[in-house]
Design a protein around this motif. Structure first.
Motif, PDB file in Angstrom:
ATOM      1  N   GLU A   5       0.864  -1.086  -0.149  1.00  0.00           N
ATOM      2  CA  GLU A   5       0.095   0.039  -0.048  1.00  0.00           C
ATOM      3  C   GLU A   5       0.897   1.360   0.047  1.00  0.00           C
ATOM      4  O   GLU A   5       1.899   1.242   0.575  1.00  0.00           O
ATOM      5  CB  GLU A   5      -0.978   0.121   1.385  1.00  0.00           C
ATOM      6  CG  GLU A   5      -1.936  -0.883   1.272  1.00  0.00           C
ATOM      7  CD  GLU A   5      -2.599  -0.757   2.523  1.00  0.00           C
ATOM      8  OE1 GLU A   5      -3.219   0.506   3.045  1.00  0.00           O
ATOM      9  OE2 GLU A   5      -3.207  -1.690   3.388  1.00  0.00           O
ATOM     10  N   GLN A  16       2.425   7.383   3.673  1.00  0.00           N
ATOM     11  CA  GLN A  16       2.523   6.089   4.334  1.00  0.00           C
ATOM     12  C   GLN A  16       2.543   5.100   3.286  1.00  0.00           C
ATOM     13  O   GLN A  16       2.004   4.723   2.151  1.00  0.00           O
ATOM     14  CB  GLN A  16       1.154   5.796   5.156  1.00  0.00           C
ATOM     15  CG  GLN A  16       1.334   4.632   6.057  1.00  0.00           C
ATOM     16  CD  GLN A  16       0.144   4.431   6.966  1.00  0.00           C
ATOM     17  OE1 GLN A  16      -0.876   3.962   6.600  1.00  0.00           O
ATOM     18  NE2 GLN A  16       0.206   4.800   8.342  1.00  0.00           N
ATOM     19  N   VAL A  18       3.096   0.773   3.144  1.00  0.00           N
ATOM     20  CA  VAL A  18       3.286  -0.444   4.110  1.00  0.00           C
ATOM     21  C   VAL A  18       3.673  -1.576   3.169  1.00  0.00           C
ATOM     22  O   VAL A  18       3.487  -1.771   1.703  1.00  0.00           O
ATOM     23  CB  VAL A  18       1.571  -0.926   4.146  1.00  0.00           C
ATOM     24  CG1 VAL A  18       1.504  -2.250   4.852  1.00  0.00           C
ATOM     25  CG2 VAL A  18       0.819   0.284   4.764  1.00  0.00           C
ATOM     26  N   ASP A  20       5.001  -5.778   3.121  1.00  0.00           N
ATOM     27  CA  ASP A  20       4.885  -7.277   3.765  1.00  0.00           C
ATOM     28  C   ASP A  20       6.126  -7.898   3.328  1.00  0.00           C
ATOM     29  O   ASP A  20       6.651  -7.995   2.321  1.00  0.00           O
ATOM     30  CB  ASP A  20       3.539  -7.985   3.443  1.00  0.00           C
ATOM     31  CG  ASP A  20       2.420  -7.177   3.939  1.00  0.00           C
ATOM     32  OD1 ASP A  20       2.423  -6.919   5.322  1.00  0.00           O
ATOM     33  OD2 ASP A  20       1.578  -6.641   3.574  1.00  0.00           O
ATOM     34  N   ARG A 123       5.382  -7.132   8.890  1.00  0.00           N
ATOM     35  CA  ARG A 123       5.026  -6.008   8.116  1.00  0.00           C
ATOM     36  C   ARG A 123       5.681  -4.580   8.564  1.00  0.00           C
ATOM     37  O   ARG A 123       5.902  -4.530  10.005  1.00  0.00           O
ATOM     38  CB  ARG A 123       3.311  -5.839   8.251  1.00  0.00           C
ATOM     39  CG  ARG A 123       2.998  -4.576   7.662  1.00  0.00           C
ATOM     40  CD  ARG A 123       1.354  -4.356   7.776  1.00  0.00           C
ATOM     41  NE  ARG A 123       0.776  -5.369   6.722  1.00  0.00           N
ATOM     42  CZ  ARG A 123      -0.471  -5.640   6.341  1.00  0.00           C
ATOM     43  NH1 ARG A 123      -0.998  -5.083   7.274  1.00  0.00           N
ATOM     44  NH2 ARG A 123      -0.842  -6.379   5.652  1.00  0.00           N
ATOM     45  N   THR A 125       5.474  -0.566   8.384  1.00  0.00           N
ATOM     46  CA  THR A 125       4.471   0.769   8.137  1.00  0.00           C
ATOM     47  C   THR A 125       5.412   1.871   8.226  1.00  0.00           C
ATOM     48  O   THR A 125       5.892   2.149   9.432  1.00  0.00           O
ATOM     49  CB  THR A 125       3.499   0.563   9.006  1.00  0.00           C
ATOM     50  OG1 THR A 125       2.491  -0.431   8.505  1.00  0.00           O
ATOM     51  CG2 THR A 125       2.552   1.846   8.432  1.00  0.00           C
ATOM     52  N   THR A 126       5.760   2.509   7.127  1.00  0.00           N
ATOM     53  CA  THR A 126       6.507   3.594   7.197  1.00  0.00           C
ATOM     54  C   THR A 126       5.611   5.038   7.186  1.00  0.00           C
ATOM     55  O   THR A 126       5.029   5.125   6.018  1.00  0.00           O
ATOM     56  CB  THR A 126       7.604   3.780   6.275  1.00  0.00           C
ATOM     57  OG1 THR A 126       8.249   2.689   6.382  1.00  0.00           O
ATOM     58  CG2 THR A 126       8.604   4.741   6.433  1.00  0.00           C
ATOM     59  N   THR A 127       5.503   5.771   8.144  1.00  0.00           N
ATOM     60  CA  THR A 127       4.887   7.075   8.025  1.00  0.00           C
ATOM     61  C   THR A 127       5.731   8.315   8.090  1.00  0.00           C
ATOM     62  O   THR A 127       6.474   8.697   9.035  1.00  0.00           O
ATOM     63  CB  THR A 127       3.621   7.176   9.117  1.00  0.00           C
ATOM     64  OG1 THR A 127       2.880   5.997   9.013  1.00  0.00           O
ATOM     65  CG2 THR A 127       2.900   8.375   8.928  1.00  0.00           C
TER      66      THR A 127
END
Length: 199
Positions: A5, A16, A18, A20, A123, A125-127
């Protein structure tokens, strides 16, 4: 390609991403906190990165430089602001000058990396949070999304089991441009053995 994503929210001023992976969180965490591993995927393939400093602790500093195919370079830094081992870390990411010092006139942004277990592995997740819509648009126009996507496309090769990667391969070279070669050496064993191998 591990990215599942990509979301840009102009109201929240965030980007953001995402991704996996089929490896445990600990393995993914190591890839991001070990300078010799992260430099293999932090820059896009045609702009490989070299980390000269990479402190994975609060108050720490990372310095890196990405070098293009024509020999030009772009330097950056991370100021580590939060670390929760194998769960998350937060940095202030920005541009640096030739001396590695932050360029305060250039935009910088907050980046939070969150690591979580999944049924198949992990996973990330980089914001990335921006200070203004203008800053978000500026970095977007500079190719930040495309560059990040290309860079993360290299992670799977780095995440391979190190025993397999290093099997009968004490030293490896990788052509990263017409005039650039990256030389890697994997040493397995105790801290004392690794230290002796480098002295």
């Amino acid at each position: 390609m591990p990215i599942t994503e990509t979301n840009i929210d102009p109201d929240a001023l965030t980007l953001q991403i995402v991704a996996d992976f089929t490896v445990p969180v600990a393995r993914l965490w190591d890839a991001y906190t070990d300078p010799r591993q992260i430099e293999r995927f932090w820059g896009p393939p045609e702009w490989p990165a070299t980390f000269t400093r990479h402190d994975a602790f609060v108050g720490g500093l990372s310095k890196y430089r990405m070098t293009g195919p024509d020999g030009s370079s772009s330097a950056g830094y991370w100021q580590w602001t939060a670390v929760d081992p194998q769960r998350s870390f937060e940095v202030r990411d920005g541009f640096a000058g030739e001396d590695g010092e932050p360029k305060t006139e250039m935009p910088s942004m907050s980046m939070v990396f969150e690591f979580a277990e999944t049924a198949l592995g992990s996973r990330l997740t980089t914001t990335t949070s921006f200070d203004s819509l203008e800053q978000l648009e500026e970095l977007k126009s500079m190719g930040m999304v495309e560059g990040t996507t290309a860079a993360m496309g290299q992670i799977d090769a780095v995440l391979e089991d190190l025993a397999t990667f290093a099997h009968e391969l004490p030293t490896a070279s990788q052509l990263v441009g017409d005039t650039q070669v990256r030389v890697s050496r994997v040493v397995r064993g105790s801290v004392e053995q690794v230290w002796q191998a480098h002295t």
